[in-house]
Design a protein around this motif. Structure first.
Motif, PDB file in Angstrom:
ATOM      1  N   LEU A 362     -12.278  -1.040  13.623  1.00  0.00           N
ATOM      2  CA  LEU A 362     -11.974  -0.882  12.204  1.00  0.00           C
ATOM      3  C   LEU A 362     -12.903   0.146  11.560  1.00  0.00           C
ATOM      4  CD1 LEU A 362     -10.113  -1.965  10.005  1.00  0.00           C
ATOM      5  CD2 LEU A 362     -11.861  -3.676   9.462  1.00  0.00           C
ATOM      6  N   GLN A 363     -14.164   0.143  11.955  1.00  0.00           N
ATOM      7  CA  GLN A 363     -15.109   1.134  11.431  1.00  0.00           C
ATOM      8  C   GLN A 363     -14.672   2.548  11.821  1.00  0.00           C
ATOM      9  OE1 GLN A 363     -19.133   0.587  12.779  1.00  0.00           O
ATOM     10  NE2 GLN A 363     -19.925   2.301  11.580  1.00  0.00           N
ATOM     11  N   TYR A 364     -14.234   2.704  13.086  1.00  0.00           N
ATOM     12  CA  TYR A 364     -13.738   4.010  13.544  1.00  0.00           C
ATOM     13  C   TYR A 364     -12.550   4.460  12.691  1.00  0.00           C
ATOM     14  CZ  TYR A 364     -10.624   7.022  16.255  1.00  0.00           C
ATOM     15  OH  TYR A 364      -9.756   8.011  16.649  1.00  0.00           O
ATOM     16  N   PHE A 365     -11.593   3.573  12.479  1.00  0.00           N
ATOM     17  CA  PHE A 365     -10.396   3.951  11.724  1.00  0.00           C
ATOM     18  C   PHE A 365     -10.738   4.294  10.274  1.00  0.00           C
ATOM     19  CE2 PHE A 365      -6.797   3.026   8.987  1.00  0.00           C
ATOM     20  CZ  PHE A 365      -5.799   3.786   9.583  1.00  0.00           C
ATOM     21  N   LEU A 366     -11.548   3.448   9.646  1.00  0.00           N
ATOM     22  CA  LEU A 366     -11.857   3.661   8.231  1.00  0.00           C
ATOM     23  C   LEU A 366     -12.695   4.909   7.998  1.00  0.00           C
ATOM     24  CD1 LEU A 366     -12.629  -0.007   7.079  1.00  0.00           C
ATOM     25  CD2 LEU A 366     -10.563   1.350   6.638  1.00  0.00           C
ATOM     26  N   GLU A 367     -13.526   5.282   8.969  1.00  0.00           N
ATOM     27  CA  GLU A 367     -14.366   6.473   8.809  1.00  0.00           C
ATOM     28  C   GLU A 367     -13.647   7.752   9.224  1.00  0.00           C
ATOM     29  OE1 GLU A 367     -17.902   5.798  11.019  1.00  0.00           O
ATOM     30  OE2 GLU A 367     -18.748   4.355   9.576  1.00  0.00           O
ATOM     31  N   THR A 368     -12.737   7.653  10.197  1.00  0.00           N
ATOM     32  CA  THR A 368     -12.136   8.859  10.771  1.00  0.00           C
ATOM     33  C   THR A 368     -10.766   9.190  10.186  1.00  0.00           C
ATOM     34  OG1 THR A 368     -13.280   8.362  12.844  1.00  0.00           O
ATOM     35  CG2 THR A 368     -11.517  10.012  12.928  1.00  0.00           C
ATOM     36  N   TRP A 369      -9.868   8.188  10.068  1.00  0.00           N
ATOM     37  CA  TRP A 369      -8.479   8.487   9.723  1.00  0.00           C
ATOM     38  C   TRP A 369      -8.050   7.986   8.349  1.00  0.00           C
ATOM     39  CZ3 TRP A 369      -6.825  12.314  12.164  1.00  0.00           C
ATOM     40  CH2 TRP A 369      -7.219  12.559  13.480  1.00  0.00           C
ATOM     41  N   HIS A 370      -8.643   6.931   7.868  1.00  0.00           N
ATOM     42  CA  HIS A 370      -8.258   6.457   6.530  1.00  0.00           C
ATOM     43  C   HIS A 370      -8.547   7.501   5.441  1.00  0.00           C
ATOM     44  CE1 HIS A 370      -7.549   3.867   3.130  1.00  0.00           C
ATOM     45  NE2 HIS A 370      -8.808   3.976   2.735  1.00  0.00           N
ATOM     46  N   PRO A 371      -9.689   8.185   5.452  1.00  0.00           N
ATOM     47  CA  PRO A 371      -9.926   9.205   4.417  1.00  0.00           C
ATOM     48  C   PRO A 371      -8.934  10.375   4.495  1.00  0.00           C
ATOM     49  CG  PRO A 371     -11.983   8.580   5.502  1.00  0.00           C
ATOM     50  CD  PRO A 371     -10.880   7.997   6.317  1.00  0.00           C
ATOM     51  N   LYS A 372      -8.307  10.576   5.651  1.00  0.00           N
ATOM     52  CA  LYS A 372      -7.360  11.685   5.826  1.00  0.00           C
ATOM     53  C   LYS A 372      -5.914  11.216   5.774  1.00  0.00           C
ATOM     54  CE  LYS A 372     -10.554  14.268   8.797  1.00  0.00           C
ATOM     55  NZ  LYS A 372     -10.764  14.876  10.127  1.00  0.00           N
ATOM     56  N   LYS A 373      -5.667  10.024   5.225  1.00  0.00           N
ATOM     57  CA  LYS A 373      -4.322   9.430   5.254  1.00  0.00           C
ATOM     58  C   LYS A 373      -3.265  10.343   4.643  1.00  0.00           C
ATOM     59  CE  LYS A 373      -5.307   6.693   1.061  1.00  0.00           C
ATOM     60  NZ  LYS A 373      -6.707   7.175   0.924  1.00  0.00           N
ATOM     61  N   ALA A 374      -3.644  11.129   3.624  1.00  0.00           N
ATOM     62  CA  ALA A 374      -2.677  12.014   2.972  1.00  0.00           C
ATOM     63  C   ALA A 374      -2.210  13.141   3.885  1.00  0.00           C
ATOM     64  CB  ALA A 374      -3.284  12.606   1.702  1.00  0.00           C
ATOM     65  N   TRP A 376      -1.461  12.590   7.261  1.00  0.00           N
ATOM     66  CA  TRP A 376      -0.680  12.166   8.424  1.00  0.00           C
ATOM     67  C   TRP A 376       0.245  10.970   8.194  1.00  0.00           C
ATOM     68  CZ3 TRP A 376      -1.723   7.310  10.745  1.00  0.00           C
ATOM     69  CH2 TRP A 376      -2.879   6.674  10.310  1.00  0.00           C
ATOM     70  N   VAL A 377       0.145  10.291   7.074  1.00  0.00           N
ATOM     71  CA  VAL A 377       1.028   9.153   6.799  1.00  0.00           C
ATOM     72  C   VAL A 377       2.289   9.652   6.085  1.00  0.00           C
ATOM     73  CG1 VAL A 377       1.218   6.926   5.613  1.00  0.00           C
ATOM     74  CG2 VAL A 377      -0.948   7.607   6.697  1.00  0.00           C
ATOM     75  N   VAL A 378       3.445   9.024   6.410  1.00  0.00           N
ATOM     76  CA  VAL A 378       4.747   9.519   5.955  1.00  0.00           C
ATOM     77  C   VAL A 378       4.843   9.649   4.445  1.00  0.00           C
ATOM     78  CG1 VAL A 378       7.188   8.861   5.755  1.00  0.00           C
ATOM     79  CG2 VAL A 378       6.063   8.784   7.973  1.00  0.00           C
ATOM     80  N   CYS A 379       4.346   8.660   3.688  1.00  0.00           N
ATOM     81  CA  CYS A 379       4.542   8.703   2.238  1.00  0.00           C
ATOM     82  C   CYS A 379       3.851   9.867   1.560  1.00  0.00           C
ATOM     83  CB  CYS A 379       4.113   7.372   1.605  1.00  0.00           C
ATOM     84  SG  CYS A 379       2.378   6.948   1.859  1.00  0.00           S
ATOM     85  N   TRP A 380       2.884  10.472   2.234  1.00  0.00           N
ATOM     86  CA  TRP A 380       2.218  11.652   1.686  1.00  0.00           C
ATOM     87  C   TRP A 380       2.682  12.950   2.372  1.00  0.00           C
ATOM     88  CZ3 TRP A 380      -0.967   7.214   2.406  1.00  0.00           C
ATOM     89  CH2 TRP A 380      -1.474   6.670   1.234  1.00  0.00           C
ATOM     90  N   ALA A 381       3.679  12.866   3.221  1.00  0.00           N
ATOM     91  CA  ALA A 381       4.091  14.025   4.029  1.00  0.00           C
ATOM     92  C   ALA A 381       4.622  15.152   3.157  1.00  0.00           C
ATOM     93  CB  ALA A 381       5.158  13.611   5.040  1.00  0.00           C
ATOM     94  N   PHE A 382       4.540  16.358   3.689  1.00  0.00           N
ATOM     95  CA  PHE A 382       5.044  17.541   2.975  1.00  0.00           C
ATOM     96  C   PHE A 382       6.539  17.403   2.704  1.00  0.00           C
ATOM     97  CE2 PHE A 382       7.023  21.824   3.667  1.00  0.00           C
ATOM     98  CZ  PHE A 382       6.735  22.320   2.405  1.00  0.00           C
ATOM     99  N   GLU A 383       7.303  17.025   3.706  1.00  0.00           N
ATOM    100  CA  GLU A 383       8.734  16.745   3.565  1.00  0.00           C
ATOM    101  C   GLU A 383       9.009  15.395   4.234  1.00  0.00           C
ATOM    102  OE1 GLU A 383      10.626  21.242   3.428  1.00  0.00           O
ATOM    103  OE2 GLU A 383      10.418  20.256   5.365  1.00  0.00           O
ATOM    104  N   LYS A 384       9.149  14.352   3.434  1.00  0.00           N
ATOM    105  CA  LYS A 384       9.239  12.992   3.975  1.00  0.00           C
ATOM    106  C   LYS A 384      10.425  12.800   4.902  1.00  0.00           C
ATOM    107  CE  LYS A 384       7.016  10.847  -0.048  1.00  0.00           C
ATOM    108  NZ  LYS A 384       7.145   9.841  -1.126  1.00  0.00           N
ATOM    109  N   ARG A 385      11.533  13.423   4.584  1.00  0.00           N
ATOM    110  CA  ARG A 385      12.760  13.175   5.346  1.00  0.00           C
ATOM    111  C   ARG A 385      12.932  14.125   6.521  1.00  0.00           C
ATOM    112  NH1 ARG A 385      17.159  12.150   0.415  1.00  0.00           N
ATOM    113  NH2 ARG A 385      16.013  10.410  -0.571  1.00  0.00           N
TER     114      ARG A 385
END
Length: 538
Positions: A362-374, A376-385
């Motif tokens: 959990l520490q790895y995820f929260l430090e490495t990928w959670h801050p960059k969620k915008a 790589w996660v679909v809801c923040w994607a450049f073109e969602k569809r």
């Protein structure tokens, strides 16, 4: 630390350079190279454990002397009429190629200096890695050319400086000279480490690559794709053409772990094709690319995304490494989290992840990928569809690289192979004929589709020298040449002029420029011709 001494052996120039830097720093001494002889070739020496002896050892003879030998005491601060004393320091170190011609051996080690050196002076002049530098290129030259686009004249000047002293650099510059001969519009940067003259990175974009990125600038794709040797790795920038194919629009060869590389590549690409600055809307990168936040300074209208598939692969791998329990359930939650269609859904799945994961994961995820969620996660994607083609495009690119480049190539040969990928024959090799023909079969009669399929197959298997001209595209097949118009809808060949059918030359020009191979306009011309014939008959 081992001390410098007679008979000491080194199995590579890099090994000696590292040892010498550590030894000099410990004893606070300054040496410079007084003379050397390059190791360009060895006659019939069987050394199975050294693949490239001249590149590994580099020199057959090297003599280093005290940096201050031959200078004057107080030279920089001497006053008028003040007597100056010339330093005649006997300190020197000499290396020679050993009897077995597989190592460098210290044959002289006079280490006593006839003067003292202040610690301040040592800090001012000592720089690590100077012996690894391209000794044929003066530091003042490498400092001045770094980060600039070079022309052929400057490449030739660099070649003259390094000739007879650094064969590897000469071979590299020769490749660039040949490239400029055939393509004067090439954009090339050679970046050297400041005040050391060690080659750090190369940026390269040919005229054809620049045309492609100008034509298809909306979405770009960048990743580290292959290690060239133990020192350098290749980064590629791709765009996606009208046929859905990944097309190379820039290469960067960089020393491993070079900082600020992403910004350098993007800035160099924009400098080589300035018109794309406001037209690039998204850059998708692999998860190994660092410092991506800085791109807005160069491309203010663009967003950076990290390939979602590759991020998940990296997170899954970390979970396995840390032996996370209930791994299948964790995978499912991470997959749902990555494909969250809203920020609320992401928060819910993140809460589920916290409840079921170990503290270290959990520490790895929260430090490495959670801050960059915008990124790589679909809801923040450049073109969602729109599904991101990053993985598919990079896989196709690496397939081309693997077919054209064998492992452990010297850097000049590797770059030559990269440039060969920018030939029409390389593009036609991976053309999916069936996919294109299927589209034509849905739009015309079977007889016409069969003729078109034959022409596309001929385009895939023919070898043409294609050149862009004022009137369109010239295709030289060796025996005869043909002219395709600028719109790539007409050709001078008999297939087109007699039947008004899209021919292999039209398809070749379209493939080269990235225009769609399936184009209803090509069929409309045939239909118009048929209607005209019917009208004449009636």
């Amino acid at each position: 630390m081992e001390e410098m001494g007679l008979g000491q052996e080194f199995y590579s120039w890099q090994q000696f350079s590292t040892f010498f830097d550590d030894w000099s720093e410990k004893h606070k001494v300054l040496f410079i190279i007084a003379s050397l002889k390059a190791l360009t070739s060895l006659r019939q020496v069987a050394l199975p454990y050294i693949t490239n002896i001249s590149k590994t050892l580099r020199y057959r003879y090297v003599r280093l002397v005290c940096k201050h030998s031959g200078t004057y005491v107080g030279q920089s601060i001497v006053r008028r009429n003040q007597k100056r004393e010339k330093i005649d320091c006997p300190a020197s170190i000499t290396l020679r190629l050993g009897p077995k011609k597989d190592r460098l051996v210290v044959i002289e080690a006079a280490l006593d200096h006839s003067h003292k050196l202040s610690e301040m002076e040592f800090k001012q002049y000592f720089k690590r890695h100077q012996l690894e530098a391209s000794l044929g290129l003066p530091i003042r030259i490498t400092n001045s050319v770094s980060k600039r686009f070079l022309g052929r004249d400057l490449v030739l000047n660099l070649y003259d400086y390094s000739r007879s002293k650094d064969k590897g650099m000469c071979d590299l510059l020769h490749e660039f000279d040949q490239l400029f001969k055939s393509d004067p519009g090439t954009k090339l940067k050679l970046v050297f480490q400041e005040d050391v003259a060690v080659l750090d990175r190369i940026f390269l974009s040919t005229s054809h690559m620049q045309d492609l990125v100008k034509r298809f600038p909306k979405c770009l794709y960048l990743d580290r794709v292959v290690c060239i040797d133990e020192e350098f790795e290749l980064y590629s920038v791709l765009c996606q053409d009208a046929n859905g194919r990944g097309r190379e629009c820039a290469y960067c060869v960089a020393r491993m772990w070079t900082p600020d590389l992403f910004l350098f590549i993007v800035a160099s690409l924009v400098q080589s094709a300035p018109s794309i600055k406001g037209n690039v809307k998204c850059i998708t990168v692999g998860p190994c690319i660092r410092d991506v936040e800085s791109v807005e300074a160069v491309l203010p209208c663009s967003r950076v995304q990290v390939c979602r598939t590759r991020v998940l692969e990296m997170i899954f791998s970390k979970a396995e490494e840390l032996h996370v329990p209930k791994l299948d359930k964790v995978r499912n939650v991470l997959h749902r989290l990555a494909n969250s269609d809203s920020t609320h859904a992401y928060s819910q799945y993140l809460s589920d992840l916290k409840d079921m994961c170990t503290v270290d994961f959990l520490q790895y995820f929260l430090e490495t990928w959670h801050p960059k969620k915008a990124m790589w996660v679909v809801c923040w994607a450049f073109e969602k569809r729109r599904s991101c083609p990053f993985t598919e495009l990079m896989a196709g690119h690496m397939q081309k690289l693997a077919a054209a480049l064998v492992p452990s190539l010297p850097l000049p040969a590797f770059l030559r192979g990269l440039l060969n990928l920018q030939l029409l024959t390389a593009e036609t090799a991976y053309l999916d004929v069936d996919k294109i023909v299927m589209l034509y079969r849905s739009a015309c009669t079977p007889e016409l589709a069969n003729l078109i399929e034959e022409e596309i197959c001929l385009a895939k298997n023919s070898i043409y020298d294609l050149k862009v001209t004022v009137d369109g595209f010239s295709l030289d097949g060796g025996i005869c040449s043909f002219m395709v118009n600028q719109d790539m809808t007409a050709c001078s060949c008999s297939i087109y002029t007699s039947n008004m059918l899209p021919c292999q030359h039209i398809f070749s020009a379209r493939l080269w420029t990235g225009h769609a191979l399936f184009d209803v306009r090509l069929l409309e011309l045939k239909h118009s011709s048929n209607n005209l014939q019917r009208a004449n008959c009636s």
